[in-house]
Design a protein around this motif. Structure first.
Motif, PDB file in Angstrom:
ATOM      1  N   TYR A 279       0.777  -1.238   0.000  1.00  0.00           N
ATOM      2  CA  TYR A 279       0.000   0.000   0.000  1.00  0.00           C
ATOM      3  C   TYR A 279       0.808   1.288   0.000  1.00  0.00           C
ATOM      4  N   ASP A 280       2.147   1.216   0.098  1.00  0.00           N
ATOM      5  CA  ASP A 280       2.899   2.477   0.074  1.00  0.00           C
ATOM      6  C   ASP A 280       4.210   2.279  -0.688  1.00  0.00           C
ATOM      7  N   SER A 281       5.063   3.303  -0.646  1.00  0.00           N
ATOM      8  CA  SER A 281       6.278   3.192  -1.457  1.00  0.00           C
ATOM      9  C   SER A 281       7.519   3.012  -0.579  1.00  0.00           C
ATOM     10  N   LEU A 282       7.307   2.508   0.624  1.00  0.00           N
ATOM     11  CA  LEU A 282       8.443   2.259   1.513  1.00  0.00           C
ATOM     12  C   LEU A 282       9.404   1.271   0.849  1.00  0.00           C
ATOM     13  N   LYS A 283      10.706   1.531   1.032  1.00  0.00           N
ATOM     14  CA  LYS A 283      11.694   0.666   0.387  1.00  0.00           C
ATOM     15  C   LYS A 283      12.138  -0.449   1.346  1.00  0.00           C
ATOM     16  N   TYR A 284      12.771  -1.447   0.784  1.00  0.00           N
ATOM     17  CA  TYR A 284      13.290  -2.556   1.603  1.00  0.00           C
ATOM     18  C   TYR A 284      14.370  -2.057   2.544  1.00  0.00           C
ATOM     19  N   GLY A 285      14.221  -2.311   3.837  1.00  0.00           N
ATOM     20  CA  GLY A 285      15.220  -1.858   4.785  1.00  0.00           C
ATOM     21  C   GLY A 285      15.783  -3.007   5.583  1.00  0.00           C
ATOM     22  N   TYR A 286      15.185  -4.199   5.435  1.00  0.00           N
ATOM     23  CA  TYR A 286      15.554  -5.279   6.339  1.00  0.00           C
ATOM     24  C   TYR A 286      16.956  -5.827   6.120  1.00  0.00           C
ATOM     25  N   THR A 287      17.566  -5.482   4.974  1.00  0.00           N
ATOM     26  CA  THR A 287      18.893  -6.051   4.730  1.00  0.00           C
ATOM     27  C   THR A 287      19.994  -5.213   5.386  1.00  0.00           C
ATOM     28  N   SER A 288      19.628  -4.002   5.845  1.00  0.00           N
ATOM     29  CA  SER A 288      20.674  -3.171   6.450  1.00  0.00           C
ATOM     30  C   SER A 288      20.985  -3.675   7.852  1.00  0.00           C
ATOM     31  N   GLN A 289      22.220  -3.494   8.261  1.00  0.00           N
ATOM     32  CA  GLN A 289      22.632  -3.942   9.595  1.00  0.00           C
ATOM     33  C   GLN A 289      21.813  -3.231  10.669  1.00  0.00           C
ATOM     34  N   ALA A 290      21.389  -1.992  10.342  1.00  0.00           N
ATOM     35  CA  ALA A 290      20.671  -1.197  11.333  1.00  0.00           C
ATOM     36  C   ALA A 290      19.259  -1.733  11.588  1.00  0.00           C
ATOM     37  N   SER A 291      18.722  -2.482  10.630  1.00  0.00           N
ATOM     38  CA  SER A 291      17.362  -2.974  10.798  1.00  0.00           C
ATOM     39  C   SER A 291      17.286  -3.902  12.010  1.00  0.00           C
ATOM     40  N   PRO A 292      16.242  -3.734  12.808  1.00  0.00           N
ATOM     41  CA  PRO A 292      16.145  -4.605  13.987  1.00  0.00           C
ATOM     42  C   PRO A 292      15.689  -6.019  13.621  1.00  0.00           C
ATOM     43  N   HIS A 293      15.231  -6.198  12.378  1.00  0.00           N
ATOM     44  CA  HIS A 293      14.648  -7.487  12.009  1.00  0.00           C
ATOM     45  C   HIS A 293      15.559  -8.338  11.131  1.00  0.00           C
ATOM     46  N   THR A 294      15.267  -9.620  11.108  1.00  0.00           N
ATOM     47  CA  THR A 294      15.957 -10.549  10.210  1.00  0.00           C
ATOM     48  C   THR A 294      14.867 -11.303   9.453  1.00  0.00           C
ATOM     49  N   MET A 295      14.161 -10.540   8.623  1.00  0.00           N
ATOM     50  CA  MET A 295      12.959 -11.087   7.974  1.00  0.00           C
ATOM     51  C   MET A 295      13.197 -12.313   7.101  1.00  0.00           C
ATOM     52  N   PRO A 296      14.248 -12.300   6.244  1.00  0.00           N
ATOM     53  CA  PRO A 296      14.427 -13.485   5.406  1.00  0.00           C
ATOM     54  C   PRO A 296      14.674 -14.749   6.237  1.00  0.00           C
ATOM     55  N   LEU A 297      15.331 -14.563   7.368  1.00  0.00           N
ATOM     56  CA  LEU A 297      15.572 -15.704   8.248  1.00  0.00           C
ATOM     57  C   LEU A 297      14.258 -16.207   8.852  1.00  0.00           C
ATOM     58  N   GLU A 298      13.423 -15.278   9.256  1.00  0.00           N
ATOM     59  CA  GLU A 298      12.095 -15.656   9.769  1.00  0.00           C
ATOM     60  C   GLU A 298      11.323 -16.383   8.672  1.00  0.00           C
ATOM     61  N   PHE A 299      11.429 -15.852   7.453  1.00  0.00           N
ATOM     62  CA  PHE A 299      10.686 -16.456   6.344  1.00  0.00           C
ATOM     63  C   PHE A 299      11.117 -17.911   6.146  1.00  0.00           C
ATOM     64  N   LYS A 300      12.411 -18.136   6.249  1.00  0.00           N
ATOM     65  CA  LYS A 300      12.938 -19.496   6.065  1.00  0.00           C
ATOM     66  C   LYS A 300      12.322 -20.443   7.110  1.00  0.00           C
ATOM     67  N   ALA A 301      12.227 -19.956   8.329  1.00  0.00           N
ATOM     68  CA  ALA A 301      11.643 -20.773   9.398  1.00  0.00           C
ATOM     69  C   ALA A 301      10.166 -21.057   9.108  1.00  0.00           C
ATOM     70  N   LEU A 302       9.446 -20.036   8.644  1.00  0.00           N
ATOM     71  CA  LEU A 302       8.022 -20.214   8.350  1.00  0.00           C
ATOM     72  C   LEU A 302       7.833 -21.171   7.174  1.00  0.00           C
TER      73      LEU A 302
END
Ligand code: CTP
Length: 319
Positions: A279-302
């Motif tokens: 719904y918006d134009s936010l860019k991918y931020g999860y790959t930066s070290q600063a991001s608090p999340h590790t989304m691709p890793l969570e995705f792998k678990a799911l």
């Protein structure tokens, strides 16, 4: 008895920072997916050793009083006082008390939902969870409308409602809140000090305009408990995302769990670009070290849980 393999490997998981979405192809194909009831029950039991969604979904009125001091979970040196408004909005009993649903949908916010046609399917589930007040009306064909619980990180007020700088933005937020029409609004109020004023603004708006929502404010222990569960299963997440928190909570009260809009990759399975949010134009931020999340890793678990039938991930079209 089937063993739960959440991490998918015997070695500690590493953060997958690649864009190779092709690696994440969902198997087995949707039509062949079968729910594994035994496994789902075992996961529920394991998670119950760390947290109880019925209790941890919200702090209750009886446990706090106005003026009490709370240390923020991520900013331990900063504190907040429980305001009269917050106190008023604390539920007396858990909004999930004795709740059990046959099927639940958890709707993440990935752009993979666009043109999915999943709206109808999502709306057939007994309980539908959405994240961060994501809009539904304009996207109903792809994301559905039914909302039983919606989360709201305080940062959403800044990101999507311009920090309520003027009457127009306040009205927009108010309309969105009114549209929730009795569902649960889940506000992580005790996480970070940055959310202090935003939580107060929303609380004030709800009370002032008699908005029909059932507010819930997650317990102080929830985040660490969820992280603890996944770490024990070798999923080395930094800070669980809202989506993962919702799945972990849902195991307690949902028999079958269906995930939509979970796709933290810039390309889909056919290598077409995917927006970070539908719904918006936010860019991918999860790959930066600063991001608090590790989304691709969570995705792998799911994805591993999907392959074992503990949950169903939909990352393509619904027809
Ligand atoms: N999500 C995903 N892939 C994306 C975007 C979101 O899998 N491209 C999932 C994540 O589990 C995320 C949830 O959808 O927590 C809701 O998305 P969003 O509102 O973007 O959450 P964030 O603000 O990014 O993360 P959080 O609220 O957890 O801090």
């Amino acid at each position: 008895r089937a063993e739960v393999v959440i991490n998918g490997s015997s070695s500690p998981a590493v953060v997958d920072r690649s864009n190779e979405s092709i690696k994440h192809n969902i198997q087995p194909a949707s039509s062949k997916w079968r729910h594994n009831q035994t496994l789902s029950l075992r996961i529920r039991k394991q998670i119950l050793k760390f947290l109880d969604a019925e209790k941890d979904i919200s702090v209750l009125k009886g446990t706090l009083k106005p003026g009490d001091i709370i240390h923020y979970i991520f900013d331990r040196d900063s504190t907040m006082n429980v305001s009269q408004n917050l106190y008023e909005l604390l539920p007396r009993t858990s909004p999930l008390k004795n709740k059990h649903f046959r099927t639940c949908a958890i709707v993440g916010n990935s752009g993979v939902l666009l043109n999915s046609g999943c709206g109808q399917e999502i709306d057939t589930h007994s309980f539908v969870i959405r994240c961060n007040l994501a809009p539904v009306q304009e996207y109903a064909r792809d994301v559905g409308l039914k909302t039983d619980l919606v989360t709201m990180n305080p940062s959403v007020i800044q990101r999507a409602f311009e920090d309520l700088v003027n009457a127009t933005w306040r009205e927009k937020l108010l309309q969105r809140l009114h549209s929730l029409n009795g569902s649960i609004l889940w506000i992580p109020a005790f996480m970070a000090r940055g959310g202090k004023e935003r939580v107060e603004w929303v609380n004030e708006l709800i009370l002032k305009h008699h908005v029909n929502v059932r507010t819930a404010y997650p317990s102080l222990r929830l985040l660490h408990a969820v992280r603890g569960y996944w770490l024990t299963n070798k999923v080395h997440i930094k800070r669980p995302t809202t989506g993962l928190l919702m799945y972990t909570l849902a195991t307690r009260f949902c028999n079958q769990i269906y995930l939509y809009g979970f796709w933290p990759f810039p390309l889909d399975q056919n290598q077409n670009p995917v927006k970070y949010h539908y719904y918006d134009s936010l860019k991918y931020g999860y790959t930066s070290q600063a991001s608090p999340h590790t989304m691709p890793l969570e995705f792998k678990a799911l994805k591993n849980l999907h392959e074992q039938g503990a949950l169903k991930l939909t990352v393509g079209r619904c027809d």
